[in-house]
Design an enzyme around this catalytic site. Sequence first.
Site, PDB file in Angstrom:
ATOM      1  N   TRP A 110      20.385 -44.983  19.679  1.00 45.08           N
ATOM      2  CA  TRP A 110      19.366 -44.496  20.630  1.00 45.08           C
ATOM      3  C   TRP A 110      20.006 -43.502  21.582  1.00 45.08           C
ATOM      4  CZ3 TRP A 110      14.255 -45.248  22.589  1.00 45.08           C
ATOM      5  CH2 TRP A 110      13.405 -45.934  21.714  1.00 45.08           C
ATOM      6  N   GLU A 153      21.541 -54.147  20.243  1.00 44.81           N
ATOM      7  CA  GLU A 153      22.343 -54.649  19.114  1.00 44.81           C
ATOM      8  C   GLU A 153      23.850 -54.553  19.372  1.00 44.81           C
ATOM      9  OE1 GLU A 153      19.463 -52.677  18.534  1.00 44.81           O
ATOM     10  OE2 GLU A 153      18.436 -54.563  18.079  1.00 44.81           O
ATOM     11  N   CYS A 208      23.212 -46.026  25.764  1.00 45.55           N
ATOM     12  CA  CYS A 208      22.523 -45.323  26.855  1.00 45.55           C
ATOM     13  C   CYS A 208      21.090 -45.824  26.889  1.00 45.55           C
ATOM     14  CB  CYS A 208      22.561 -43.823  26.599  1.00 45.55           C
ATOM     15  SG  CYS A 208      21.506 -42.903  27.735  1.00 45.55           S
ATOM     16  N   ILE A 238      17.592 -45.562  28.878  1.00 47.88           N
ATOM     17  CA  ILE A 238      16.897 -44.703  29.833  1.00 47.88           C
ATOM     18  C   ILE A 238      15.587 -45.360  30.241  1.00 47.88           C
ATOM     19  CG2 ILE A 238      15.837 -42.425  30.165  1.00 47.88           C
ATOM     20  CD1 ILE A 238      17.984 -41.271  28.328  1.00 47.88           C
ATOM     21  N   THR A 297       7.722 -48.888  30.703  1.00 52.35           N
ATOM     22  CA  THR A 297       7.515 -50.344  30.647  1.00 52.35           C
ATOM     23  C   THR A 297       8.780 -51.058  31.119  1.00 52.35           C
ATOM     24  OG1 THR A 297       8.412 -50.618  28.430  1.00 52.35           O
ATOM     25  CG2 THR A 297       6.097 -49.976  28.600  1.00 52.35           C
ATOM     26  N   HIS A 334      10.792 -52.673  29.356  1.00 52.53           N
ATOM     27  CA  HIS A 334      11.767 -52.780  28.269  1.00 52.53           C
ATOM     28  C   HIS A 334      13.191 -52.543  28.780  1.00 52.53           C
ATOM     29  CE1 HIS A 334      11.309 -53.133  23.872  1.00 52.53           C
ATOM     30  NE2 HIS A 334      12.545 -52.686  23.846  1.00 52.53           N
ATOM     31  N   PHE A 349      31.885 -52.672  28.649  1.00 59.71           N
ATOM     32  CA  PHE A 349      30.485 -52.284  28.867  1.00 59.71           C
ATOM     33  C   PHE A 349      30.422 -50.777  29.144  1.00 59.71           C
ATOM     34  CE2 PHE A 349      26.761 -51.989  31.806  1.00 59.71           C
ATOM     35  CZ  PHE A 349      25.779 -52.563  31.000  1.00 59.71           C
TER      36      PHE A 349
HETATM   37  C1  DLZ Z   1      13.228 -49.948  22.103  1.00 62.22           C
HETATM   38  C2  DLZ Z   1      14.224 -49.199  22.917  1.00 62.22           C
HETATM   39  C3  DLZ Z   1      13.812 -48.420  24.013  1.00 62.22           C
HETATM   40  C4  DLZ Z   1      12.392 -48.320  24.443  1.00 62.22           C
HETATM   41  N1  DLZ Z   1      14.688 -47.700  24.717  1.00 62.22           N
HETATM   42  C5  DLZ Z   1      16.005 -47.747  24.378  1.00 62.22           C
HETATM   43  C6  DLZ Z   1      16.964 -47.000  25.118  1.00 62.22           C
HETATM   44  O1  DLZ Z   1      16.660 -46.251  26.050  1.00 62.22           O
HETATM   45  N2  DLZ Z   1      18.255 -47.116  24.743  1.00 62.22           N
HETATM   46  C7  DLZ Z   1      18.679 -47.912  23.703  1.00 62.22           C
HETATM   47  O2  DLZ Z   1      19.878 -47.990  23.441  1.00 62.22           O
HETATM   48  N3  DLZ Z   1      17.774 -48.617  22.984  1.00 62.22           N
HETATM   49  C8  DLZ Z   1      16.478 -48.548  23.284  1.00 62.22           C
HETATM   50  N4  DLZ Z   1      15.566 -49.250  22.562  1.00 62.22           N
HETATM   51  C9  DLZ Z   1      16.034 -49.977  21.347  1.00 62.22           C
HETATM   52  C10 DLZ Z   1      16.589 -51.378  21.625  1.00 62.22           C
HETATM   53  O3  DLZ Z   1      17.907 -51.301  22.143  1.00 62.22           O
HETATM   54  C11 DLZ Z   1      16.641 -52.175  20.302  1.00 62.22           C
HETATM   55  O4  DLZ Z   1      17.339 -51.434  19.334  1.00 62.22           O
HETATM   56  C12 DLZ Z   1      15.255 -52.507  19.780  1.00 62.22           C
HETATM   57  O5  DLZ Z   1      14.496 -53.159  20.775  1.00 62.22           O
HETATM   58  C13 DLZ Z   1      15.335 -53.415  18.528  1.00 62.22           C
HETATM   59  O6  DLZ Z   1      15.998 -54.638  18.853  1.00 62.22           O
END
Ligand code: DLZ
Length: 160
Positions: free
Chosen positions: A31, A67, A89, A91, A95, A97, A122
């Site tokens: 991500w 993960e 990272c 962001i 929501t 989340h 970390f």
């Molecule tokens: C779902 C999600 C969202 C909305 N934003 C990020 C983010 O900004 N950075 C990141 O590393 N991962 C994000 N994820 C994915 C979650 O870390 C994860 O991979 C999913 O919820 C599946 O478990």
Amino acid sequence: MASSQKNLSDFTKKNVLNVSDKKFGILVSEWNSEVTEALFSGAFETLLEHGAKREHIIRKDVPGSFELTLGAQWMAEQDAIDAVICLGCVIQGETRHFDFICSAVAQGITDVNLKYNKPVIFGVLTTDNQKQALDRAGGKHGNKGDEAAITAIKMLGLTS
Ligand code: DLZ
């Protein structure tokens, strides 16, 4: 001190261990990959600068920061790996989340440190927007990847 007042790539090189005999695992979250690839470059180059051998740096990618914890556990349980660096990272979105991911990763990484009794770092940026993240991934506030690598090296130095 807030990271906006600190350059993440500035650290004392005094008494920093030479890590030519150490093996590192680096986990990279997919991500926000523009940011996490820059974090990886910083961490990788910093390890090399301190003597790590390329073949002793094992990279694995995980889908998202959530993960990183399980990926870190799989790496930390390998006796040959001395320290694990988790790079991600997260962001802020619209929501909650963000809050769930950040707290889960922070707690999960803490748990893996203690379970395997080895440094699990970390190296996760948690920012309001992409600009703040890029500023800390080789931009005006340095590179959190550099900071994560030097933290791993310093922690290894505590036990050597
Ligand atoms: C779902 C999600 C969202 C909305 N934003 C990020 C983010 O900004 N950075 C990141 O590393 N991962 C994000 N994820 C994915 C979650 O870390 C994860 O991979 C999913 O919820 C599946 O478990």
